[in-house]
Design an enzyme around this catalytic site. Sequence first.
Site, short mmCIF file in Angstrom:
data_model
loop_
_atom_site.label_atom_id
_atom_site.label_comp_id
_atom_site.label_asym_id
_atom_site.label_seq_id
_atom_site.Cartn_x
_atom_site.Cartn_y
_atom_site.Cartn_z
N ASP A 137 0.85 -1.19 0.00
CA ASP A 137 0.00 0.00 0.00
C ASP A 137 0.89 1.24 0.00
OD1 ASP A 137 -1.78 2.11 0.60
OD2 ASP A 137 -3.10 0.76 1.71
N THR A 160 2.22 -9.52 -13.15
CA THR A 160 0.81 -9.69 -12.78
C THR A 160 -0.10 -9.07 -13.84
OG1 THR A 160 0.67 -7.61 -11.55
CG2 THR A 160 1.48 -9.55 -10.35
#
Length: 246
Positions: free
Chosen positions: A151, A224
């Site tokens: 984050d 990803t």
Amino acid sequence: MSDSLPKDSKSTLATTDNDTPTYMRKIRSFVLREGRLTKGQQHALDNFWSDYGLQYQTEAFDLTQVFGRDKPRVLEIGFGMGQSLVQMAADAADKDFIGIEVHRPGVGACLATAQARNVTNLKVFQHDAVEILEHSIADNSLDTVQLFFPDPWHKKRHHKRRIVQTEFASLVQRKLKPGGVFHMATDWQNYAEYMLEVMQPIAGFSNMSTSNDYVERPEHRPLTKFEQRGQRLGHGVWDLMYKKES
């Protein structure tokens, strides 16, 4: 595991009886928002945890006993839904992998994927990574620590919640073997620059970049879907790798 953040907002360092620094963090880098589990995720938690799960404990695990062998060990912090972690474990049968994630849906998804792919060189914690590193992982026991896309806490007033802080990096350094690598990746340029600012002054770590900043994405870090989409939109990704000096 608490569902709320502690009220204290400071991080401090204490020392143990043998003068080893101990990271006494009072502010967390995550907010635990418990999403609803799918039936598949709940099934995986109910049926596969005994195969893959490790419970947090205040004494360090004997990882050779846990895996039944002594191979290079990779620990990933915050593996999300676990697809890339399982992929790495499946691609590197000669290594053992440990994943840490606080969110139950992600843990359930990871277990389901690992079981479907018959991965046997993977163990998973569902707990706070700092507490795991401090208490459940022995010093000088890991070959690699991975922190991918944490984050960013992009607002300046929230930077204190970023997991990459001097005290945290020093904790990672303690857990790495001499020559071990701390590998970080982020898609926020500001966070990448912040990581460099934190890491560069830490004695005992050397930047593996030839330009003393970022490295190209190594092949062992899977690309990803989120990252692929970002690349199509022209978004950058920054990888940082630091080696623990012997």
